[in-house]
Design a protein around this motif. Structure first.
Motif, PDB file in Angstrom:
ATOM      1  N   TYR A  67      50.473  31.040  49.389  1.00 21.67           N
ATOM      2  CA  TYR A  67      51.076  31.887  48.344  1.00 21.67           C
ATOM      3  C   TYR A  67      51.177  31.150  47.013  1.00 21.67           C
ATOM      4  O   TYR A  67      50.861  31.702  45.962  1.00 21.67           O
ATOM      5  CB  TYR A  67      52.473  32.368  48.766  1.00 21.67           C
ATOM      6  CG  TYR A  67      52.488  33.355  49.910  1.00 21.67           C
ATOM      7  CD1 TYR A  67      51.324  33.659  50.622  1.00 21.67           C
ATOM      8  CD2 TYR A  67      53.669  33.984  50.290  1.00 21.67           C
ATOM      9  CE1 TYR A  67      51.354  34.553  51.676  1.00 21.67           C
ATOM     10  CE2 TYR A  67      53.699  34.878  51.336  1.00 21.67           C
ATOM     11  CZ  TYR A  67      52.551  35.162  52.030  1.00 21.67           C
ATOM     12  OH  TYR A  67      52.590  36.044  53.073  1.00 21.67           O
ATOM     13  N   PHE A  76      47.960  31.012  45.404  1.00 24.49           N
ATOM     14  CA  PHE A  76      47.561  32.288  44.818  1.00 24.49           C
ATOM     15  C   PHE A  76      48.261  32.511  43.474  1.00 24.49           C
ATOM     16  O   PHE A  76      47.655  32.981  42.509  1.00 24.49           O
ATOM     17  CB  PHE A  76      47.879  33.432  45.786  1.00 24.49           C
ATOM     18  CG  PHE A  76      47.336  34.755  45.337  1.00 24.49           C
ATOM     19  CD1 PHE A  76      45.978  35.023  45.396  1.00 24.49           C
ATOM     20  CD2 PHE A  76      48.175  35.739  44.825  1.00 24.49           C
ATOM     21  CE1 PHE A  76      45.464  36.236  44.972  1.00 24.49           C
ATOM     22  CE2 PHE A  76      47.677  36.953  44.405  1.00 24.49           C
ATOM     23  CZ  PHE A  76      46.314  37.202  44.475  1.00 24.49           C
ATOM     24  N   LYS A 131      49.277  39.930  43.240  1.00 19.47           N
ATOM     25  CA  LYS A 131      48.029  40.506  43.739  1.00 19.47           C
ATOM     26  C   LYS A 131      47.598  41.696  42.883  1.00 19.47           C
ATOM     27  O   LYS A 131      46.435  41.791  42.477  1.00 19.47           O
ATOM     28  CB  LYS A 131      48.223  40.961  45.192  1.00 19.47           C
ATOM     29  CG  LYS A 131      47.047  41.724  45.741  1.00 19.47           C
ATOM     30  CD  LYS A 131      47.429  42.559  46.946  1.00 19.47           C
ATOM     31  CE  LYS A 131      48.295  43.733  46.557  1.00 19.47           C
ATOM     32  NZ  LYS A 131      48.714  44.534  47.710  1.00 19.47           N
ATOM     33  N   PHE A 183      47.721  40.161  49.948  1.00 18.85           N
ATOM     34  CA  PHE A 183      47.844  38.797  49.415  1.00 18.85           C
ATOM     35  C   PHE A 183      47.939  37.819  50.578  1.00 18.85           C
ATOM     36  O   PHE A 183      48.374  38.226  51.646  1.00 18.85           O
ATOM     37  CB  PHE A 183      49.068  38.696  48.495  1.00 18.85           C
ATOM     38  CG  PHE A 183      50.391  39.014  49.158  1.00 18.85           C
ATOM     39  CD1 PHE A 183      51.048  38.086  49.986  1.00 18.85           C
ATOM     40  CD2 PHE A 183      51.001  40.252  48.958  1.00 18.85           C
ATOM     41  CE1 PHE A 183      52.266  38.383  50.584  1.00 18.85           C
ATOM     42  CE2 PHE A 183      52.224  40.557  49.566  1.00 18.85           C
ATOM     43  CZ  PHE A 183      52.849  39.623  50.381  1.00 18.85           C
ATOM     44  N   PRO A 184      47.590  36.563  50.409  1.00 19.56           N
ATOM     45  CA  PRO A 184      46.944  35.957  49.247  1.00 19.56           C
ATOM     46  C   PRO A 184      45.428  35.907  49.400  1.00 19.56           C
ATOM     47  O   PRO A 184      44.739  35.413  48.534  1.00 19.56           O
ATOM     48  CB  PRO A 184      47.509  34.531  49.268  1.00 19.56           C
ATOM     49  CG  PRO A 184      47.641  34.229  50.738  1.00 19.56           C
ATOM     50  CD  PRO A 184      47.936  35.540  51.424  1.00 19.56           C
ATOM     51  N   TYR A 212      53.146  40.691  45.887  1.00 16.27           N
ATOM     52  CA  TYR A 212      52.340  41.897  45.659  1.00 16.27           C
ATOM     53  C   TYR A 212      52.147  42.144  44.159  1.00 16.27           C
ATOM     54  O   TYR A 212      51.124  42.688  43.748  1.00 16.27           O
ATOM     55  CB  TYR A 212      52.823  43.098  46.472  1.00 16.27           C
ATOM     56  CG  TYR A 212      53.976  43.955  45.970  1.00 16.27           C
ATOM     57  CD1 TYR A 212      53.941  44.616  44.738  1.00 16.27           C
ATOM     58  CD2 TYR A 212      55.072  44.192  46.794  1.00 16.27           C
ATOM     59  CE1 TYR A 212      54.978  45.442  44.333  1.00 16.27           C
ATOM     60  CE2 TYR A 212      56.120  45.017  46.400  1.00 16.27           C
ATOM     61  CZ  TYR A 212      56.067  45.632  45.165  1.00 16.27           C
ATOM     62  OH  TYR A 212      57.092  46.452  44.761  1.00 16.27           O
TER      63      TYR A 212
END
Lengths: 382, 666
Positions: free
Chosen positions: B449, B452, B421, B189-190, B418
């Motif tokens: 982040y 995301f 993701k 990620f991201p 996570y």
């Protein structure tokens, strides 16, 4: 006046560490009754931080939905005890004298007769009739002082728990003694119903009485007495154990044994006051496993995930907001039947009563029965 | 020469930090009347340039020979003021500090009493100052090489940086390959970079760099010595495969009788390997290893008619006679990059991990979604008839994080991201799936982040605010028992797969390094840095640095940044080639020492040894301090039974008068 209110709220917030709450919802998520009642412990913890709301909260019917199973406290990631907040609110109500009649009767009965069942103290030992029971006097030395429990002493449905225990103790040649008519309620349910004053008085009286015996151990027959003596009586001298601890010991030392084949399929239900609250999971299972031929089953939701039967927290005397869906005890007997159990074994008189009611309500009497471990093993005592 | 000391006293306001609670005027006025004090001043910030100039000017103009600064803890600015003294030509150890901030203004509220206490502290410092002696700092040579313990991304980055600067690096990795936890991840990620694609080039670089000596399947057994001069002992475990001969062709593994029967740790036990194995195709070094606990030859001495791996190996690399090898070398600095372990979710029995095959942890899902994983990247739970492609998926965040009930009060910093993701990857592979994430708070603090998090929500990942309390089975489904706290609605959510976003915890074997290097642990159990803000890669042991999750939970960007920081710190030491050692060390009076050895026992740094000397014609055992190892903690001086050990700057004749005036003053 305002200052007083501030002091009250400050102590309420501090007493229950309410500012430590992060509103994660594990208490409400884990609470067994939220799915069928209006109770939301997280919401109550949140609202309790506002002094203006305390009185309103204490008047909510749903605070009586709590069975004090303690799941909320076990799961809380921040060490709070939402169950204590609910009991604290009940306490506010009792302090103001607002008490439901059934609760009042139970509390008065504890005060007058030493039991919540409105029974005379003089008949507390009626269950002993025809049995060779050793009763000890204060000052006497005794290895195991037995504490019967009001429900077991008076309710004919569960008296067999104590009666079978006496037979086992005699057979094993254990050094034991019963208290007799002087035995008084541990007052666990008085505490749970919010009568803190009576609870404190009973702690004082009982501590004095129990410490007057030169006993090494206090053996309790009900998990409610066990948990209360163990965790809420700070000054007891004797070590507090549950009967399953003693049975396991006697079996290991081969002082008792079970003969006669058993053909039952036994499923064990963990009582909250034994399991979740005190981590006693293995002893009752150990005892059941010693019965030859008994097939031991497990609930899907067992041990740390056991489902409360709704027998505790004053629920024997008071109704909350339960409306939706079936009783948890009914869910429990259904699950037991699905697993193919012929015996639903428990180690708690409250569980016996609630689960037995549920069994009858569901009409399962033909295929299955509810029995305390001590009741179930009666026929197998050698 | 006039030997009477001339003392200058400088009382710091520290803005309002001190001046708000302590009457600094009164303190400096009081100090000006103390014995030997020639000048006493107060100033807003003594540590500032003008503040230091005050001291330097006074040393020059007033001929000061001792300086007392009443300000913060010596941990903050003792070094600053020592330099000030040195700049004015005075021995830096003629400085004494009175801590009137941490020990006074910050902990008191009553101004009168705080002022009175500040006066006593200053008086006490003045009483000691006149008795101070000049000290000189010694320098020792630095061995121009570094040891890096741990071959994950932190260790790899630190090794590459130090090697690139031209210094020798020894990297010791416990498992058979470098790569660490990052090599087990599918995407990161991201940015959704493929973890292996960005990691494997660095793994190969480590193995091929001429300055790096890579020791995999090896363990640090001992480190002794001191900053600049550490002696290291490493055990290279027997692989039963000759590293020089093995070409990594894999013919041996194809033939192994136990092929496909042993759970592969790299795949979180979801995939199987043989007794001779390469944990994953991109492993570095690409050399096979025989599992000594499973191999039939090594456990029973017999493998059918003969070991098939030996037959299969065209170069004769298999060698059942191989033994562990002990390697010893010297380094100037050490970087600890030993990483973390994931929280064992079976410690929260209410979630049924280990009991239900469709309750898995995040790292297990990484292996399931990875193309290199045991299912070739297909999200399938179970095998054969029981194989199931999940449709309803629930993530549970904070499993083993922010949770006092399992003694993990800290946030693990990576689980929110996570989970996001992995939720994205599930939707990518199973567009029909319904994915929800049960969360308490979403911590999307890093670069890119939050963006995301925005993205995966719009992709259809459903965020439900509430931390589930319990999981149990009902028919074929798992029931997640939770509350949607935003709606105030208790729910029983029936799903096919539960992914536990388990937190990060210190390694189970963290103690081994602690015992070897005398590192400290912070309350969370991770290795403790020297200062949480200003020395985040240093440890209390000079020359030993921390990188990555060994110090605390971190994502990959932070880990790499810290690794580069640790490498820079190590390089300062390596490139200067010399290191100053503590001057305020202990000294033994060999004429009175009885050689009882008590100091040897209590010295936490192993800096004292017993030696035999000729004392007036008699051979006698006496204690001797290794000046490079001594940290000046004073334990030996306090413990010495015959009063033969004194610590420089803290001798009895220096600190007893300091204590005496505290009692004398009302």
């Amino acid at each position: 006046m305002n200052t007083d209110a501030n002091t009250v709220i400050e102590s309420f917030i501090q007493k229950y560490d309410l500012l430590g709450c992060i509103q994660c919802g594990r208490c409400t998520g884990g609470c067994p009754v939220t799915i069928r009642t209006g109770l939301n412990p997280r919401r109550i913890v949140y609202d309790s931080r506002d002094e203006e709301m305390l009185e309103e909260l204490s008047n909510l019917t749903e605070i009586w939905d709590c069975t004090t199973c303690n799941t909320c406290a076990v799961r809380c990631p921040k060490g709070l005890k939402p169950v204590d907040v609910l009991v604290g609110l009940r306490n506010m109500l009792v302090e103001e004298g607002v008490i439901q009649p059934t609760v009042r009767d139970a509390l008065e009965s504890i005060f007058r007769e030493g039991n919540p069942w409105d029974k005379p103290r003089a008949t507390r030992c009626d269950w002993m009739e025809g049995l060779d029971v050793r009763i000890v006097e204060p000052g006497e030395e005794v290895e195991n002082l037995i504490f019967v429990c009001c429900t077991i002493a008076y309710d004919p449905k569960v008296q067999v728990i104590a009666q079978n225990f006496v037979k086992l103790l005699n057979k094993a040649g254990v050094d034991y003694g019963f208290i007799g008519e002087d035995e008084s309620c541990c007052a666990s349910e008085a505490h749970n119903m919010g009568e803190e004053g009576l609870f404190e008085m009973m702690i004082e009286d009982n501590t004095e009485l129990l410490n007057s015996y030169a006993a090494k151990r206090l053996v309790t027959l009900s998990p409610h007495c066990y948990s209360t003596f163990k965790n809420q009586y700070p000054d007891l001298k004797a070590e507090v154990i549950h009967y399953s601890h003693l049975l396991k010991e006697l079996l290991e030392e081969k002082k008792i044994a079970f003969g006669k084949e058993c053909s039952d399929k036994v499923i064990y239900h963990d009582p909250c006051y034994l399991g979740k609250q005190n981590d006693v999971y293995d002893e009752p299972r150990y005892v059941l496993k010693q019965i030859k031929g008994a097939e031991i089953l497990e609930f899907e939701r067992s041990r740390e995930r056991s489902l409360c039967c709704e027998g505790g927290g004053g629920k024997m005397w008071v109704e909350g907001t339960e409306t939706k869906e079936e009783r948890l005890a009914e869910t429990r007997v259904k699950d037991a039947r699905e697993q193919g159990a012929t015996v639903l074994a428990v180690a708690c008189p409250f569980c016996v009563l609630t689960l037995d009611d549920a069994l009858k309500a569901k009409g399962f009497e033909e295929e299955m029965r509810v029995a305390d471990v001590l009741e179930f093993l009666g026929p197998f005592i050698e | 020469m006039n030997n009477k000391p001339r003392i200058g006293v400088y009382v710091c306001h520290c803005g309002a930090n001190i001046a708000k609670t302590v009457d600094v005027e009164a303190v400096s006025e009081f100090a000006s009347h103390l014995p030997y004090v020639k000048v006493a001043r107060n100033y807003a910030y003594m540590c500032s340039d003008p503040g230091q100039l005050l001291i330097r000017e006074d040393i020059k103009n007033e001929g000061l020979t001792r300086v007392v600064v009443a300000s913060c803890s010596p941990r903050m600015h003792e070094l600053t003021f020592r330099k000030t003294l040195a700049a004015a030509g005075l021995n830096p150890y003629y400085l004494e500090m009175a801590n009137i901030r941490e020990h006074c203004s910050w902990v008191h509220t009553d101004r009168d009493e705080a002022t009175a206490k500040a006066k006593r502290l200053v008086y006490s410092a003045v009483a000691k100052a006149r008795l101070l002696e000049p000290l000189t700092e010694k320098e020792v040579e630095v061995e121009p090489s570094a040891l890096i313990v741990g071959g994950g991304i932190a260790g790899i980055q630190a090794a590459l940086d130090i090697a690139a600067a031209g210094f020798k690096v020894y990297m010791v990795e416990k498992t058979t390959s470098v790569g660490g936890k990052m090599s087990q991840l599918d995407k990161t990620f991201p940015t959704l970079d493929c973890s292996a694609c960005i990691l494997t080039p660095k793994m190969v670089d480590v193995a091929s760099h001429p300055n790096i000596e890579l020791m995999t399947y090896s363990k640090v057994e001992d480190i002794s010595g001191y900053v600049g001069n550490f002696d290291v002992k490493v055990r290279k475990k027997a692989r039963y495969v000759d590293m020089d001969k093995c070409t990594g062709c894999g013919a041996c593994a194809e033939e192994c009788r136990l092929r496909g029967t042993i759970p592969n740790d790299y795949d979180m036990g979801l995939g199987k390997r043989g007794a001779i194995y390469l944990p994953f195709p991109q492993a570095v070094p690409a050399k096979y290893t025989i599992d000594p606990d499973r191999c039939l030859m090594l456990t029973r001495g017999k493998c059918g008619k003969g070991p098939k791996c030996v037959e299969a190996c065209a170069v004769g690399a298999v060698n059942f006679e191989q033994e562990d090898e002990i390697v010893e070398f010297k380094v100037g600095t050490v970087i600890i990059a030993t990483g973390y372990e994931i929280f064992d979710a079976s410690k929260k029995p209410e979630y049924g991990y280990g009991q239900y095959p469709n309750v898995i942890n995040g790292l297990e899902l990484e292996r399931l979604v990875a193309a290199s994983g045991p299912t070739g990247g297909e999200i399938v739970i179970g095998k054969g008839d029981k194989a199931m492609v999940p449709k309803e998926v629930a993530f549970i965040s904070c499993v083993g994080s922010r949770d006092d009930s399992v003694d993990k009060p800290y946030c693990s910093r990576v689980c929110c991201m996570y989970s996001a993701k992995l939720a994205h990857l599930i939707l990518e592979k199973l567009p029909e799936a319904n994915v929800r994430i049960y969360y308490m708070d979403v911590r999307a603090f890093g670069k890119g982040y939050e963006e995301f998090y925005d993205r995966v929500r719009r992709e259809g990942v459903h965020y439900i605010r509430g931390n589930p309390s319990e999981i149990f089975k009902r028919g074929d489904k798992l029931v997640v028992k939770a509350e949607d706290t935003l709606a105030g609605r208790p729910l029983e959510d029936e799903v096919d797969l539960v992914v536990l976003a388990v937190g990060l915890e210190p390694r189970q074997d963290a103690r081994e390094i602690i015992d070897i290097l005398k590192l400290s642990q912070s309350a969370d159990g991770f290795y403790m840095e020297a200062h949480p803000k200003l020395a985040p890669v240093d440890t209390a042991t000079d020359g030993v640095y921390l990188a990555g999750c060994a110090q605390g939970p971190k994502d990959i960007p932070d880990t790499v940044a810290q690794a580069k920081g640790a490498a820079a710190s190590a390089l300062i030491l390596l490139s200067s080639g010399q290191v100053k050692v503590q001057a305020q060390i202990s000294i033994v009076d060999e004429s009175t020492c009885r050689g009882c050895g008590f100091c040897v026992e209590i010295c936490p740094y192993g800096a004292i040894e017993l030696v035999e000397i000729n004392r007036m014609g008699n051979m006698a055992q006496v204690a001797r301090v290794n000046e490079a190892l001594c940290k000046g903690c004073g334990a030996c001086a306090a413990g010495c039974l015959s009063g033969s050990i004194q610590q420089r700057s803290f001798k009895d004749q220096q600190i007893l008068p300091q204590i005496a005036v505290l009692g004398a003053m009302k």
